[in-house]
Design a protein around this motif. Structure first.
Motif, short mmCIF file in Angstrom:
data_model
loop_
_atom_site.label_atom_id
_atom_site.label_comp_id
_atom_site.label_asym_id
_atom_site.label_seq_id
_atom_site.Cartn_x
_atom_site.Cartn_y
_atom_site.Cartn_z
N LYS A 74 40.60 29.31 47.79
CA LYS A 74 39.52 30.11 47.23
C LYS A 74 40.02 31.53 47.00
O LYS A 74 40.65 32.12 47.88
CB LYS A 74 38.33 30.13 48.20
N VAL A 75 39.75 32.05 45.84
CA VAL A 75 40.13 33.42 45.52
C VAL A 75 39.16 34.36 46.23
O VAL A 75 37.97 34.38 45.92
CB VAL A 75 40.14 33.66 44.00
N LYS A 76 39.68 35.13 47.17
CA LYS A 76 38.84 36.03 47.96
C LYS A 76 38.74 37.43 47.37
O LYS A 76 37.77 38.14 47.59
CB LYS A 76 39.38 36.14 49.39
N SER A 77 39.77 37.82 46.64
CA SER A 77 39.76 39.15 46.05
C SER A 77 40.58 39.14 44.76
O SER A 77 41.61 38.48 44.68
CB SER A 77 40.34 40.17 47.04
N ARG A 78 40.09 39.87 43.77
CA ARG A 78 40.77 39.97 42.48
C ARG A 78 40.68 41.42 42.02
O ARG A 78 39.59 41.96 41.85
CB ARG A 78 40.11 39.03 41.46
N ASN A 79 41.84 42.04 41.84
CA ASN A 79 41.88 43.45 41.47
C ASN A 79 42.79 43.64 40.27
O ASN A 79 43.98 43.31 40.32
CB ASN A 79 42.40 44.28 42.66
N ARG A 80 42.22 44.15 39.19
CA ARG A 80 42.99 44.39 37.96
C ARG A 80 43.26 45.89 37.81
O ARG A 80 42.35 46.71 37.93
CB ARG A 80 42.23 43.88 36.74
N THR A 81 44.52 46.21 37.54
CA THR A 81 44.94 47.60 37.33
C THR A 81 45.71 47.70 36.03
O THR A 81 45.93 46.70 35.32
CB THR A 81 45.83 48.07 38.50
N MET A 82 46.18 48.89 35.70
CA MET A 82 46.97 49.10 34.49
C MET A 82 48.32 48.38 34.58
O MET A 82 48.90 48.01 33.55
CB MET A 82 47.19 50.59 34.28
N ASP A 83 48.78 48.15 35.82
CA ASP A 83 50.09 47.51 35.98
C ASP A 83 50.01 46.00 36.04
O ASP A 83 51.03 45.32 35.88
CB ASP A 83 50.76 48.03 37.26
N GLY A 84 48.83 45.44 36.32
CA GLY A 84 48.73 44.00 36.42
C GLY A 84 47.51 43.57 37.23
O GLY A 84 46.48 44.24 37.24
N THR A 85 47.65 42.45 37.94
CA THR A 85 46.55 41.87 38.70
C THR A 85 47.01 41.58 40.12
O THR A 85 48.11 41.05 40.34
CB THR A 85 46.07 40.56 38.04
N ASP A 86 46.17 41.94 41.07
CA ASP A 86 46.42 41.65 42.48
C ASP A 86 45.39 40.63 42.95
O ASP A 86 44.18 40.82 42.78
CB ASP A 86 46.31 42.91 43.34
N LEU A 87 45.86 39.53 43.56
CA LEU A 87 44.98 38.45 44.00
C LEU A 87 45.20 38.18 45.49
O LEU A 87 46.34 38.24 45.98
CB LEU A 87 45.25 37.17 43.21
#
Length: 224
Positions: free
Chosen positions: A175-188
């Protein structure tokens, strides 16, 4: 005889029957000392594999004696009983109990002190034996495989579908608990259960747009 007289006579009779001698006080506190040392030893033995807090253990060793003394005082004097109830009602404890097992030992220590203060020594002994057996017996039950956190950093070209496909092949569920999009990419941050942590980390790290990946064990109290 009115109802108030009945209550008054009943209280006076109870206090007269609970008159404590010096010998009975010494016997009760002496037995409380033995139980305190027993609880102290059990906590020390049960925490050998975990984080041992000596200061907390000292508190556990002293609590039964203090509690037994309070109960003895409340039995012998009505004024002390009422004053003790009022005093304890305004006490506020600020120290947080970090481990659930510490809470068990805390209630155990206080409960034994109350029972000993009531001079019910057989019940205190029986409770200590049952708690000790259950404590070490339940420790023998193996835990289920705990879930882990897969932390992945992808660049801007990375696709989440490719990542989840790789995770799905090596995990029973996730299960994806956190998803963070920035200018450099995506943190999951993905929570999953797997027996192949090394293979999962290699499979995710081999994806072309994954910059970094790590597996973190957690106990369900992680904050994202």
């Amino acid at each position: 005889m009115s109802f108030q007289d009945i209550i008054k006579n009943s209280i006076l009779e109870t206090l007269e029957n609970n008159t404590l001698s010096t010998a009975s006080i010494c016997i009760t506190l002496g037995i409380a000392l033995l139980f305190s040392l027993y609880i102290y030893a059990i906590y020390y033995l049960s925490q050998k594999k975990g984080f041992y807090n000596k200061q907390f253990n000292i508190v556990l060793g002293v609590l039964p004696i203090i509690t037994a003394g309070i109960i003895l005082a409340m039995q012998s004097n009505l004024i002390i009983s009422l004053g003790m109830v009022g005093a304890l009602s305004i006490v506020r404890f600020r120290t947080a109990v970090k481990e659930p097992k510490d809470l068990l030992f805390l209630f155990w220590s206080i409960g034994v002190g109350i029972i000993l203060g009531a001079r019910n020594y057989e019940l205190a002994l029986l409770i200590c034996l049952v708690v000790t057996i259950l404590l070490f017996l339940l420790e023998l039950i193996p835990e289920g495989r705990a879930s882990v956190l897969l932390v992945v950093n992808m660049d801007r070209e990375g696709k989440e579908d490719e990542l989840t496909a790789a995770v799905r092949r090596l995990t029973g569920s996730f299960k994806v608990k956190s998803r963070n999009r920035t200018m450099d990419g995506t943190d999951l941050i993905i929570e999953c259960r797997t027996k192949q942590e090394g293979e999962l980390l290699d499979a995710v790290s081999s994806l072309s747009h994954v910059q970094s990946a790590s597996v973190i064990a957690h106990d369900g109290e992680a904050v994202y």
